[in-house]
Design an enzyme around this catalytic site. Sequence first.
Site, PDB file in Angstrom:
ATOM      1  CE  LYS A  25      -3.676  -2.530   2.314  1.00  0.00           C
ATOM      2  NZ  LYS A  25      -4.346  -2.853   3.586  1.00  0.00           N
ATOM      3  CD  GLN A  31      -3.088  -4.640   6.488  1.00  0.00           C
ATOM      4  OE1 GLN A  31      -2.995  -3.624   5.797  1.00  0.00           O
ATOM      5  NE2 GLN A  31      -3.745  -5.718   6.069  1.00  0.00           N
ATOM      6  CG  ASP A  86      -9.212  -0.103   5.263  1.00  0.00           C
ATOM      7  OD1 ASP A  86      -8.908  -0.447   4.103  1.00  0.00           O
ATOM      8  OD2 ASP A  86      -8.448  -0.236   6.235  1.00  0.00           O
TER       9      ASP A  86
END
Length: 301
Positions: free
Chosen positions: A53, A97, A120
């Site tokens: 990412k 994460q 997200d």
Amino acid sequence: KAVIINGKEIANEIQNELRATVQSWINNDKKRPKLVAIKIGNDPASKVYVERKMKAANFIGIENYTIHLEENSSQQDLLKEIDYLNKDENVDGILVQLPLPKHMNEHEVCQAIVPNKDVDGFHLQNLGSLASNSNGIIPATALAVKELIIRSNIETFGKNAVVVGRSKHVGLPIALLLHADSRDEIGALDMTTTICHRHTPHTELEKLTKLADLIVVAAGIPGLITKEMVKPGACVIDVGITRIKIDNKYKLIGDVDFESVQAVAGHITTVPGGVGPITVAMLMKNTILAAKKNYDNLKSQ
Ligand code: NAD
């Protein structure tokens, strides 16, 4: 034989577009978008995902850094970091994460990020916006599935879709984007969509997938979809990722029995190299969206 949808190529295309967007912001004297990732513990897969990412962020021109917390950090420590980033005007996007260590509560942590920085799209407000067809931040995997369908010119309007998997972060958002009305803000795909899950009897699953023009599998069960379950010419998108160790080396495998299904499907994705890289690109797109929200917000103050 099915056409293989090249996820890496599509992801590169998107990343180049995003890089141009950021460049034009800079040319207009706006600051670079800024993304902060938080990684907890030493899970090797999480390490790889965060690095990927951040590599994409660097390519696009998104400022970024990663906060590493020890495996035994308390949830309170994590919430403190999130609170600090929530309040920092220079930070546009925050991602934690997953999976979290077992002593932490994923739901509580996802709700702690302010919705406008939640790249997200896991905050209830963002999932709620998606469910009610209005624009919030949509989970990147769902956006990736939509994007690869559109860029591969797959016909969707009024067609049948089956989504295998109903998780709140993956299966459900995908189904929401497939089934909803294309005239609404989120630009959904107008498909007649059925959701299957672990309690769908296999014989039922097979009946339903056989009627589908599009199958999206996000179950995490290798080999779940076999050629008997696929209508000739259907598009099969494999979201599943299972990490297995063969000869001391890790290999990623999807939920689709690729060799057999490729012989009947019209289009198919691979694992790796399918949905994964596009998901990373769409996360970056979400970061740019979050930066725009932050900019508009600061300007209106
Ligand atoms: P999850 O474990 O939360 O959900 C799995 C879902 O599959 C559940 O809804 C369950 O009911 C369903 N399921 C399980 N067994 C089934 C069966 N036999 N038949 C039908 N349905 C069944 O997992 P998740 O977070 O939703 O992720 C799903 C998969 O997608 C995982 O393999 C994950 O690694 C992968 N994933 C990939 C990406 C990507 O970018 N490619 C992103 C996120 C997750």
